[in-house]
Design a protein around this motif. Structure first.
Motif, PDB file in Angstrom:
ATOM      1  N   ALA A   7      34.811  27.316  28.168  1.00  0.00           N
ATOM      2  CA  ALA A   7      35.951  28.020  28.259  1.00  0.00           C
ATOM      3  C   ALA A   7      36.197  29.033  29.253  1.00  0.00           C
ATOM      4  O   ALA A   7      36.842  30.062  29.346  1.00  0.00           O
ATOM      5  CB  ALA A   7      36.018  29.070  26.958  1.00  0.00           C
ATOM      6  N   GLY A   8      35.763  28.727  30.232  1.00  0.00           N
ATOM      7  CA  GLY A   8      35.565  29.353  31.756  1.00  0.00           C
ATOM      8  C   GLY A   8      36.722  29.054  32.628  1.00  0.00           C
ATOM      9  O   GLY A   8      38.044  29.013  32.042  1.00  0.00           O
ATOM     10  N   THR A   9      36.758  29.376  33.736  1.00  0.00           N
ATOM     11  CA  THR A   9      37.827  29.480  34.767  1.00  0.00           C
ATOM     12  C   THR A   9      38.659  28.088  34.565  1.00  0.00           C
ATOM     13  O   THR A   9      39.914  28.245  34.387  1.00  0.00           O
ATOM     14  CB  THR A   9      37.257  29.330  36.169  1.00  0.00           C
ATOM     15  N   LYS A  95      23.193  16.686  28.988  1.00  0.00           N
ATOM     16  CA  LYS A  95      23.105  17.401  27.687  1.00  0.00           C
ATOM     17  C   LYS A  95      23.929  17.169  26.701  1.00  0.00           C
ATOM     18  O   LYS A  95      23.748  16.911  25.708  1.00  0.00           O
ATOM     19  CB  LYS A  95      21.882  18.523  27.944  1.00  0.00           C
ATOM     20  N   VAL A  96      24.817  17.754  27.341  1.00  0.00           N
ATOM     21  CA  VAL A  96      26.272  18.169  26.715  1.00  0.00           C
ATOM     22  C   VAL A  96      26.893  16.854  26.073  1.00  0.00           C
ATOM     23  O   VAL A  96      27.584  16.491  25.043  1.00  0.00           O
ATOM     24  CB  VAL A  96      27.142  19.259  27.102  1.00  0.00           C
ATOM     25  N   PHE A  97      26.880  15.920  27.292  1.00  0.00           N
ATOM     26  CA  PHE A  97      27.382  14.496  26.694  1.00  0.00           C
ATOM     27  C   PHE A  97      26.402  13.753  25.591  1.00  0.00           C
ATOM     28  O   PHE A  97      27.225  13.076  24.918  1.00  0.00           O
ATOM     29  CB  PHE A  97      27.604  13.522  28.270  1.00  0.00           C
ATOM     30  N   MET A 138      42.993  20.776  38.465  1.00  0.00           N
ATOM     31  CA  MET A 138      42.733  21.443  39.777  1.00  0.00           C
ATOM     32  C   MET A 138      43.157  22.884  39.295  1.00  0.00           C
ATOM     33  O   MET A 138      43.971  23.101  38.450  1.00  0.00           O
ATOM     34  CB  MET A 138      43.729  21.142  40.885  1.00  0.00           C
ATOM     35  N   ASN A 139      42.722  23.963  40.068  1.00  0.00           N
ATOM     36  CA  ASN A 139      42.740  25.204  39.579  1.00  0.00           C
ATOM     37  C   ASN A 139      43.939  25.896  40.367  1.00  0.00           C
ATOM     38  O   ASN A 139      44.045  25.688  41.757  1.00  0.00           O
ATOM     39  CB  ASN A 139      41.339  26.067  40.244  1.00  0.00           C
ATOM     40  N   PRO A 140      44.700  26.696  39.754  1.00  0.00           N
ATOM     41  CA  PRO A 140      44.852  26.948  38.401  1.00  0.00           C
ATOM     42  C   PRO A 140      45.650  25.923  37.722  1.00  0.00           C
ATOM     43  O   PRO A 140      46.669  25.346  37.886  1.00  0.00           O
ATOM     44  CB  PRO A 140      45.814  28.377  38.391  1.00  0.00           C
ATOM     45  N   LEU A 233      32.147  31.191  44.184  1.00  0.00           N
ATOM     46  CA  LEU A 233      31.113  30.586  45.213  1.00  0.00           C
ATOM     47  C   LEU A 233      30.038  29.868  44.289  1.00  0.00           C
ATOM     48  O   LEU A 233      29.514  29.021  45.116  1.00  0.00           O
ATOM     49  CB  LEU A 233      30.791  31.816  45.713  1.00  0.00           C
ATOM     50  N   ASP A 234      29.617  30.142  43.299  1.00  0.00           N
ATOM     51  CA  ASP A 234      28.864  29.443  42.540  1.00  0.00           C
ATOM     52  C   ASP A 234      29.004  27.847  42.378  1.00  0.00           C
ATOM     53  O   ASP A 234      28.376  26.926  42.607  1.00  0.00           O
ATOM     54  CB  ASP A 234      28.350  30.026  41.140  1.00  0.00           C
ATOM     55  N   VAL A 235      30.406  27.524  41.970  1.00  0.00           N
ATOM     56  CA  VAL A 235      30.778  26.250  41.943  1.00  0.00           C
ATOM     57  C   VAL A 235      30.925  25.641  43.287  1.00  0.00           C
ATOM     58  O   VAL A 235      30.322  24.433  43.624  1.00  0.00           O
ATOM     59  CB  VAL A 235      32.259  26.285  41.423  1.00  0.00           C
ATOM     60  N   ARG A 269      36.198  35.930  42.585  1.00  0.00           N
ATOM     61  CA  ARG A 269      37.140  36.567  41.536  1.00  0.00           C
ATOM     62  C   ARG A 269      36.304  36.735  40.160  1.00  0.00           C
ATOM     63  O   ARG A 269      36.293  37.850  39.480  1.00  0.00           O
ATOM     64  CB  ARG A 269      38.415  35.804  41.109  1.00  0.00           C
ATOM     65  N   LYS A 270      35.662  35.812  39.529  1.00  0.00           N
ATOM     66  CA  LYS A 270      35.024  35.916  38.570  1.00  0.00           C
ATOM     67  C   LYS A 270      33.850  37.022  38.322  1.00  0.00           C
ATOM     68  O   LYS A 270      33.423  37.404  37.230  1.00  0.00           O
ATOM     69  CB  LYS A 270      34.366  34.571  37.870  1.00  0.00           C
ATOM     70  N   SER A 271      33.324  37.330  39.466  1.00  0.00           N
ATOM     71  CA  SER A 271      32.286  38.525  39.470  1.00  0.00           C
ATOM     72  C   SER A 271      32.898  39.864  40.043  1.00  0.00           C
ATOM     73  O   SER A 271      32.045  40.807  40.028  1.00  0.00           O
ATOM     74  CB  SER A 271      31.059  38.064  40.287  1.00  0.00           C
TER      75      SER A 271
HETATM   76  P1  NAD Z   1      32.827  28.585  34.975  1.00  0.00           P
HETATM   77  O1  NAD Z   1      31.520  29.073  35.248  1.00  0.00           O
HETATM   78  O2  NAD Z   1      34.139  29.596  35.218  1.00  0.00           O
HETATM   79  O3  NAD Z   1      32.960  28.401  33.368  1.00  0.00           O
HETATM   80  C1  NAD Z   1      31.720  27.428  32.765  1.00  0.00           C
HETATM   81  C2  NAD Z   1      31.868  27.567  31.358  1.00  0.00           C
HETATM   82  O4  NAD Z   1      31.034  26.769  30.818  1.00  0.00           O
HETATM   83  C3  NAD Z   1      31.148  29.117  30.873  1.00  0.00           C
HETATM   84  O5  NAD Z   1      32.185  29.702  30.117  1.00  0.00           O
HETATM   85  C4  NAD Z   1      30.016  28.843  30.276  1.00  0.00           C
HETATM   86  O6  NAD Z   1      29.524  29.759  29.170  1.00  0.00           O
HETATM   87  C5  NAD Z   1      30.417  27.488  29.653  1.00  0.00           C
HETATM   88  N1  NAD Z   1      29.062  26.615  29.336  1.00  0.00           N
HETATM   89  C6  NAD Z   1      27.947  26.534  30.093  1.00  0.00           C
HETATM   90  N2  NAD Z   1      27.280  25.794  29.409  1.00  0.00           N
HETATM   91  C7  NAD Z   1      27.699  25.317  28.373  1.00  0.00           C
HETATM   92  C8  NAD Z   1      27.379  24.304  27.297  1.00  0.00           C
HETATM   93  N3  NAD Z   1      26.051  23.941  27.156  1.00  0.00           N
HETATM   94  N4  NAD Z   1      27.958  24.275  26.239  1.00  0.00           N
HETATM   95  C9  NAD Z   1      29.251  25.129  26.328  1.00  0.00           C
HETATM   96  N5  NAD Z   1      29.916  25.723  27.284  1.00  0.00           N
HETATM   97  C10 NAD Z   1      28.986  26.075  28.207  1.00  0.00           C
HETATM   98  O7  NAD Z   1      33.054  27.241  35.568  1.00  0.00           O
HETATM   99  P2  NAD Z   1      34.587  26.430  35.941  1.00  0.00           P
HETATM  100  O8  NAD Z   1      34.946  27.089  37.420  1.00  0.00           O
HETATM  101  O9  NAD Z   1      35.336  26.403  34.883  1.00  0.00           O
HETATM  102  O10 NAD Z   1      33.856  25.026  36.272  1.00  0.00           O
HETATM  103  C11 NAD Z   1      33.628  23.994  35.108  1.00  0.00           C
HETATM  104  C12 NAD Z   1      33.355  22.717  35.559  1.00  0.00           C
HETATM  105  O11 NAD Z   1      34.820  22.454  36.121  1.00  0.00           O
HETATM  106  C13 NAD Z   1      32.428  22.701  36.671  1.00  0.00           C
HETATM  107  O12 NAD Z   1      31.904  21.158  36.482  1.00  0.00           O
HETATM  108  C14 NAD Z   1      33.396  22.718  37.899  1.00  0.00           C
HETATM  109  O13 NAD Z   1      32.825  21.841  39.041  1.00  0.00           O
HETATM  110  C15 NAD Z   1      34.792  22.123  37.524  1.00  0.00           C
HETATM  111  N6  NAD Z   1      35.856  22.640  38.322  1.00  0.00           N
HETATM  112  C16 NAD Z   1      36.041  23.548  38.706  1.00  0.00           C
HETATM  113  C17 NAD Z   1      37.181  24.033  39.381  1.00  0.00           C
HETATM  114  C18 NAD Z   1      37.176  25.566  39.918  1.00  0.00           C
HETATM  115  O14 NAD Z   1      38.210  25.789  40.808  1.00  0.00           O
HETATM  116  N7  NAD Z   1      36.574  26.496  39.434  1.00  0.00           N
HETATM  117  C19 NAD Z   1      38.143  23.124  39.884  1.00  0.00           C
HETATM  118  C20 NAD Z   1      38.176  21.824  38.998  1.00  0.00           C
HETATM  119  C21 NAD Z   1      36.974  21.459  38.556  1.00  0.00           C
END
Ligand code: NAD
Ligand code: CAA
Length: 279
Positions: A7-9, A95-97, A138-140, A233-235, A269-271
């Motif tokens: 439920a993140g970004t 693991k999740v899949f 794509m984000n947002p 930046l982590d992504v 932004r997220k931190s």
């Molecule tokens: P994020 O760090 O904002 O959110 C990740 C979320 O996943 C967190 O809320 C975390 O608690 C949750 N999470 C982690 N492990 C988990 C688990 N085992 N079970 C359930 N929830 C779990 O990350 P994000 O930016 O939303 O990126 C998520 C995915 O989307 C990544 O694969 C990323 O590469 C991809 N993505 C990111 C962007 C971007 O702009 N940030 C764009 C397109 C794709």
């Protein structure tokens, strides 16, 4: 019913777009705080649409009501399709899949929103590789039209067609690319962002100068450093490490400054702090 894991970004935006187009959604994360943050992000985004009179407050409330938050994969059992949007880490995704393969009904499609990781490698963690696919938003998510659709080695035509139909139902434009690290989007975007960080690292220009050059010179809506902060930046680092490792070319090596900022917890932004500071 559709599912979103993470439920993140990205995940909260994907759940929001599903619900905006009439789907009931189960939005899963690891704990109550994380799902609550996801729901709050959805409410904030919809609030922008209400403020712009693109929808009424009642319509926004009805959309939020379609999103059920949970911390249990058992609530995804009846999902026709689940999108995984968790941390950009192969082991965690596999693991999740594996868990989704056990919990979601056999004809359910399991999609990953991964930015860079082989879909084929993620699918290998399941017994349904024909129903595993990359559905790369794509984000947002509420605004960006593209969904990059990536077929794994064994993804079936039926799964691909279903994801194309759903993407169009969401008002998005699906584009199919083949399975390769970073696909097209991040194979092209992340080296540009990395070079912008190297420009900062080598003092070729200030962050503001670098971003202004690309906004005014190339009509980018955001400069590459502001975009990196927006993505996380982590992504960005995780994606560059996948490209560097799996394409085996040093041109993808992450800039040391990026690595140091992530080590320091400055994720953008997220931190609250990255190349720029955010309130
Ligand atoms: P994020 O760090 O904002 O959110 C990740 C979320 O996943 C967190 O809320 C975390 O608690 C949750 N999470 C982690 N492990 C988990 C688990 N085992 N079970 C359930 N929830 C779990 O990350 P994000 O930016 O939303 O990126 C998520 C995915 O989307 C990544 O694969 C990323 O590469 C991809 N993505 C990111 C962007 C971007 O702009 N940030 C764009 C397109 C794709
Ligand atoms: N929900 C609802 N509305 C939103 C929103 C959201 N999450 N974010 C922005 N908006 C709305 C704003 O309310 C504003 O509405 P009005 O113009 O009607 O007032 C409009 O969108 C523009 O937003 P802002 O005024 O905040 O700023 P902006 O004009 O710069 O637009 C942006 C923001 C749409 C993000 C734009 O800067 C942009 O397109 N940036 C580039 C984004 C990009 O490149 N995305 C891809 C990243 S890479 C990726 O996603 C793949 C990966 O794997 C990493």
């Amino acid at each position: 019913m559709l599912g979103v894991v993470g439920a993140g970004t990205m995940g909260n935006g994907i759940a929001q777009v599903f619900a905006m187009h009439g789907h009931d959604v189960a939005l899963l994360d690891i704990n109550e705080d994380a799902v609550a943050r996801g729901r709050a992000a959805i409410e904030k985004s919809l609030g922008r649409f209400v403020k712009k009179e693109k929808m009424t407050a009642d319509e926004a409330a009805a959309i939020v009501a379609r999103v059920k938050t949970t911390t249990s994969a058992k609530d995804l059992a009846d999902a026709d399709l689940v999108v995984e949007a968790i941390v950009e880490n192969l082991a965690v995704k596999q693991k999740v899949f594996g868990e989704l393969d056990r919990e979601v009904k056999p004809d359910g499609i399991l999609a990953s929103n991964t930015s860079s990781i082989w879909i084929t490698e993620i699918a290998a963690a399941t017994k349904r590789p024909d129903r595993v696919i990359g559905m790369h938003f794509m984000n947002p998510v509420p605004l960006m039209k593209l969904i990059e659709v990536i077929r794994g080695h064994d993804t079936s035509d039926a799964t691909t067609a279903a994801v194309f139909d759903l993407s169009k139902n969401l008002g998005k434009i699906p584009v199919e690319v083949n399975d390769s690290p970073g696909f097209v989007s991040n194979r092209v975007l992340m080296p540009m962002i990395n070079e912008a960080i190297f420009c900062l690292h080598e003092n070729v220009g200030t962050a503001e100068a670098i971003d202004t050059v690309m906004k005014l010179g190339m009509a980018h809506p955001m400069g590459p450093l502001a975009l990196a902060d927006f993505v996380g930046l982590d992504v960005c680092l995780a994606i560059l490490e996948v490209l560097h490792r799996d394409l085996g070319d040093d041109k993808y090596r992450p800039c040391p400054l990026l690595r140091k900022m992530v080590m320091a917890g400055h994720l953008g932004r997220k931190s609250g702090r990255g190349f720029y500071s955010y309130d």
